[in-house]
Design an enzyme around this catalytic site. Structure first.
Site, PDB file in Angstrom:
ATOM      1  N   LYS A   1     -19.078  44.477  37.944  1.00  0.00           N
ATOM      2  CA  LYS A   1     -20.442  44.835  38.353  1.00  0.00           C
ATOM      3  C   LYS A   1     -20.461  45.494  39.741  1.00  0.00           C
ATOM      4  O   LYS A   1     -21.316  46.322  40.028  1.00  0.00           O
ATOM      5  CB  LYS A   1     -21.347  43.606  38.340  1.00  0.00           C
ATOM      6  CG  LYS A   1     -21.526  42.985  36.953  1.00  0.00           C
ATOM      7  CD  LYS A   1     -22.378  43.836  36.042  1.00  0.00           C
ATOM      8  CE  LYS A   1     -22.515  43.254  34.646  1.00  0.00           C
ATOM      9  NZ  LYS A   1     -23.225  44.136  33.718  1.00  0.00           N
TER      10      LYS A   1
ATOM     11  N   GLU B   1     -32.103  43.170  37.752  1.00  0.00           N
ATOM     12  CA  GLU B   1     -32.130  42.114  36.738  1.00  0.00           C
ATOM     13  C   GLU B   1     -30.730  41.538  36.688  1.00  0.00           C
ATOM     14  O   GLU B   1     -29.764  42.195  37.054  1.00  0.00           O
ATOM     15  CB  GLU B   1     -32.510  42.699  35.367  1.00  0.00           C
ATOM     16  CG  GLU B   1     -31.336  43.256  34.549  1.00  0.00           C
ATOM     17  CD  GLU B   1     -30.639  44.468  35.171  1.00  0.00           C
ATOM     18  OE1 GLU B   1     -31.236  45.127  36.057  1.00  0.00           O
ATOM     19  OE2 GLU B   1     -29.478  44.750  34.796  1.00  0.00           O
TER      20      GLU B   1
ATOM     21  N   SER C   1     -13.304  41.828  32.388  1.00  0.00           N
ATOM     22  CA  SER C   1     -14.442  42.323  33.167  1.00  0.00           C
ATOM     23  C   SER C   1     -14.810  41.391  34.322  1.00  0.00           C
ATOM     24  O   SER C   1     -15.374  41.833  35.319  1.00  0.00           O
ATOM     25  CB  SER C   1     -15.652  42.526  32.260  1.00  0.00           C
ATOM     26  OG  SER C   1     -15.926  41.339  31.535  1.00  0.00           O
TER      27      SER C   1
HETATM   28  C1  LIG Z   1     -18.210  39.390  33.650  1.00  0.00           C
HETATM   29  C2  LIG Z   1     -19.126  40.208  32.791  1.00  0.00           C
HETATM   30  N1  LIG Z   1     -18.593  40.955  31.819  1.00  0.00           N
HETATM   31  C3  LIG Z   1     -19.364  41.710  30.996  1.00  0.00           C
HETATM   32  C4  LIG Z   1     -20.738  41.713  31.126  1.00  0.00           C
HETATM   33  C5  LIG Z   1     -21.542  42.534  30.176  1.00  0.00           C
HETATM   34  O1  LIG Z   1     -22.072  43.699  30.754  1.00  0.00           O
HETATM   35  P1  LIG Z   1     -21.583  45.129  30.372  1.00  0.00           P
HETATM   36  O2  LIG Z   1     -21.570  45.243  28.882  1.00  0.00           O
HETATM   37  O3  LIG Z   1     -22.576  46.036  31.007  1.00  0.00           O
HETATM   38  O4  LIG Z   1     -20.217  45.328  30.939  1.00  0.00           O
HETATM   39  C6  LIG Z   1     -21.347  40.946  32.134  1.00  0.00           C
HETATM   40  C7  LIG Z   1     -22.810  40.935  32.297  1.00  0.00           C
HETATM   41  O5  LIG Z   1     -23.405  40.183  32.985  1.00  0.00           O
HETATM   42  C8  LIG Z   1     -20.510  40.178  32.994  1.00  0.00           C
HETATM   43  O6  LIG Z   1     -21.023  39.424  33.977  1.00  0.00           O
END
Ligand SMILES: Cc1ncc(COP(=O)(O)O)c(C=O)c1O
Length: 408
Positions: free
Chosen positions: A86, A108, A376
């Site tokens: 993020k 948000e 992520s």
């Molecule tokens: C660690 C993490 N991975 C993935 C996501 C999913 O978001 P996005 O599909 O935009 O990567 C989030 C959303 O809060 C997140 O905190």
């Protein structure tokens, strides 16, 4: 409505009249930043010095041995400052806010990772910051709420609707409409009206551009498949960006929740339960009923239960340039446990969906094939959810003792 930002039949910008000048300004600032090599340079320097980029690409030797199939690499977005991808988007938008001369940011958040990243950026750049978060997510992600507030942000629990991410987005738009002159809405994923999908994907492309160079340096060749979890779609689009013109299979893994058949999930592209519709300023696949009312979604992870999905991914789904699968809550917990025990790495519950999807397929591939899983985020924030699911007796005692102390 203006006819811009379309990906096949998806996307667009369905805006109330009052927001059009604000979006025009944002489009123009983003367009000039995008074509200015100096801006990308400034952004990459900031990410290197503040967020520790480039994040490593880690060879998972033990998982590779365990599955006895493809070689498994993990792209470590968990090692960003604030613990998730993020930060890539938030810091980029922060630079644009400075260019626009605004003084307040709103956002948000679902899992709270975007909220923490945004509060961090606001503290660093000196902006006022308000974060909207569904009341249900406030309960699920209390540690992140605590840190957002300590970083100086105001966290507003949203009690409308189903009290999750989509309701927080609605509330943030309501705020923006009344405070456009001073305020920028830092949308946290590649959804919403143009230019957000393109802009967020552009900042997140740093993930895939790095990963491609790293795998070429380490293996001298491209991976066969790359895996990312899909909430709104930003980390997936970020990873995919490095391989769009290559013979690499792009796999997105959505929240299968309690199982697709149960209806308790958030699988918009990997199930047949979603349909094309227009909401929250753009057109995409939404989980909606026959009257176009948004359905309730379910996932063990607070960051993957969004009712819509990036219009860019919706288009990739239709054109079959990416494949979409789902992983159930139970599969995700198994993948998390295996990754912790075999690699000493704690993925966020969101990221563990990508791991679960990859683990299903790794044994079917040969030893000379390579896959990359996008981690992520890190799992520390999920301690309450995971301890509950694992029914950890010592954790329960700890919580009960703490509660007794507060009552004393
Ligand atoms: C660690 C993490 N991975 C993935 C996501 C999913 O978001 P996005 O599909 O935009 O990567 C989030 C959303 O809060 C997140 O905190």
């Amino acid at each position: 409505m203006k006819h811009r930002g379309y990906y096949g039949g998806f996307g667009g910008a369905f805006l109330p009249e009052i927001l059009i000048p604000t979006f025009d300004e944002l489009v123009s600032v983003f367009e000039s930043a995008k074509t200015d090599p100096g801006f990308r340079n400034q952004y990459e320097t900031l990410m290197a010095q503040y967020s520790g980029r480039p994040t490593p690409l880690t060879f998972a030797a033990n998982l590779t041995r365990h599955f006895d199939g493809a070689k498994i690499y993990i792209k470590r977005e968990d090692l960003n400052h604030t613990g998730a991808h993020k930060a890539n988007n938030v810091m980029g938008q922060g630079l644009l806010v400075k260019k626009m001369g605004k003084t307040r940011v709103i956002a948000e958040t679902g899992a709270g990772q975007h909220g923490v990243a945004c509060a961090t950026m606001a503290a660093k750049f000196g902006f006022d910051c308000t974060i909207y978060m569904g009341e249900k997510d406030v309960m699920r992600q209390r540690p992140n709420v605590f840190w957002m507030e300590q970083l100086g942000a105001t966290v507003v629990p949203v009690t409308d609707g189903t009290k999750i991410l989509k309701d927080a987005i609605n509330q943030a738009f309501r705020d923006w409409v009344t405070n456009m002159d001073t305020t920028h809405y830092v949308l946290g994923t590649a959804c919403g009206p143009h230019p957000f999908p393109e802009m967020v994907a552009w900042f997140q492309s740093i993930i895939g551009i790095e990963a491609k160079q790293q795998i070429l340096d380490l293996e001298g060749r491209l991976p066969d498949r790359v895996y990312a979890c899909v909430g709104g779609g930003s980390n997936a689009l970020g990873l995919f960006a490095g391989f769009l013109d290559d013979p690499v299979e792009l796999v997105g893994v959505e929240a299968g929740g309690k199982g697709i058949d149960t209806g308790f999930h958030a699988a918009r592209l990997s199930s047949t339960d979603a349909g094309a519709g227009i909401a929250q300023g753009y057109k995409t696949y939404f989980l909606q009923d026959d009257d176009g009312q948004m359905k309730e979604t379910h996932s063990i992870s607070a960051g993957l239960d969004y009712v819509g999905v990036s219009p860019i991914l919706a288009h990739m789904h239709e054109t079959k340039t990416a494949r979409f699968e789902s992983a159930t809550d139970a599969e995700v917990v198994d993948a998390l446990k295996l990754t912790m025990r075999s690699e000493g790495i704690i993925p966020a519950l969101e990221s563990a969906h990508a791991f679960a999807g990859a683990f299903r397929e790794a044994p079917t591939l040969s030893r000379d094939q390579i896959i990359i899983i996008n981690q992520s985020g890190r799992g520390d924030k999920d301690i309450f959810t995971v301890a509950d699911v694992l029914n950890d007796p010592e954790w329960k005692t700890f919580i009960q003792t703490k509660a007794a102390q507060y009552h004393a």
